[in-house]
Design a protein around this motif. Structure first.
Motif, short mmCIF file in Angstrom:
data_model
loop_
_atom_site.label_atom_id
_atom_site.label_comp_id
_atom_site.label_asym_id
_atom_site.label_seq_id
_atom_site.Cartn_x
_atom_site.Cartn_y
_atom_site.Cartn_z
N GLY A 177 -10.40 -8.50 -3.29
CA GLY A 177 -10.19 -7.13 -3.48
C GLY A 177 -9.14 -6.43 -4.20
O GLY A 177 -8.83 -5.27 -4.20
N GLY A 178 -8.71 -7.38 -5.29
CA GLY A 178 -7.70 -6.92 -6.38
C GLY A 178 -6.54 -6.69 -5.92
O GLY A 178 -5.64 -6.04 -6.45
N ILE A 179 -5.84 -7.12 -4.64
CA ILE A 179 -4.54 -6.94 -4.07
C ILE A 179 -3.61 -7.72 -4.80
O ILE A 179 -4.07 -8.94 -4.84
N LYS A 180 -2.59 -7.50 -5.36
CA LYS A 180 -1.62 -8.18 -6.11
C LYS A 180 -0.23 -8.09 -5.28
O LYS A 180 0.25 -6.97 -4.97
N ILE A 181 0.48 -8.99 -4.76
CA ILE A 181 1.67 -9.04 -4.04
C ILE A 181 2.67 -10.03 -4.86
O ILE A 181 2.15 -10.96 -5.53
N ASN A 182 4.02 -9.89 -4.56
CA ASN A 182 5.05 -11.05 -5.11
C ASN A 182 5.42 -11.45 -3.85
O ASN A 182 6.12 -10.79 -2.94
N ILE A 183 5.19 -12.81 -3.39
CA ILE A 183 5.55 -13.36 -2.08
C ILE A 183 6.95 -13.43 -1.89
O ILE A 183 7.46 -13.54 -0.80
N LEU A 184 7.75 -13.29 -3.04
CA LEU A 184 9.18 -13.53 -2.98
C LEU A 184 9.78 -12.14 -2.61
O LEU A 184 10.89 -11.92 -2.17
#
Length: 184
Positions: free
Chosen positions: A169-176
């Motif tokens: 769905g185009g979601i971008k996160i930074n897991i840190l």
């Protein structure tokens, strides 16, 4: 909601990445060979196919050596202080075995065990069972079988920094940068 459940499952699986204590080797050939640390993955972009039953989610994560040292190969964000148990061993037959018990706050208490095989430079496969109790989201509770198939894709794309993860769905996160959930 299913996407969040899969991300939460992956996070729960990876909640503990503390190296096992160094153990003495018994005289007879043991079923497991002690290992100080999990294998390092090759820096770059990794595609992960996470399957739980009939549901499959594909994500991509950008890793460098420092980020890989902070997160586990069997999931996403390492939060060592959340786990009361964490065991990691190399198997005599090849690959690795791991198990953990982690308090994920409102995500419940998760017990995970599984195996991983592969070279961690181009690909690896994880087979795991995870049991969660006390999660605020009812679908997270219970026993879940999870398979993670990961393959190295090359250098991280322009605009990606270590820890960046793209989800459906185009979601971008930074897991840190994800908040650590409070303990329940």
């Amino acid at each position: 909601m299913k996407h969040l459940w899969i991300v939460a499952t992956v996070l729960a699986l990876s909640a503990c990445n503390k190296p096992a204590e160094k153990a003495e080797e018994p005289a007879a050939a043991p079923p497991f060979v002690p290992s100080q640390t999990p294998p390092a993955r090759k820096p770059g972009l990794w595609e992960q196919r996470v399957s739980t039953g009939d549901f499959v989610q594909v994500s991509r994560i950008c890793l460098d050596a420092d980020t890989d040292a902070k997160i586990s190969f069997w999931g996403s964000q390492a939060t060592r202080d959340m786990c009361e148990k964490n065991v990691f061993s190399a198997r005599v037959a090849g690959g690795y075995q791991f198990s953990s018990v982690c308090d994920m706050g409102s995500g419940g208490k998760t017990t995970t065990s599984g195996t991983a095989v592969g070279d961690f430079n181009s690909k690896y496969v994880i087979q795991a069972e995870s049991s969660t109790e006390g999660a605020a989201a009812p679908q997270m509770n219970g026993l879940h079988k999870v398979t993670v198939e990961a393959a190295w894709q090359g250098a991280c794309p322009e605009g990606y920094k270590p820890g960046d993860m793209s989800l459906p769905g185009g979601i971008k996160i930074n897991i840190l940068e994800l908040p650590v959930p409070p303990k329940s």
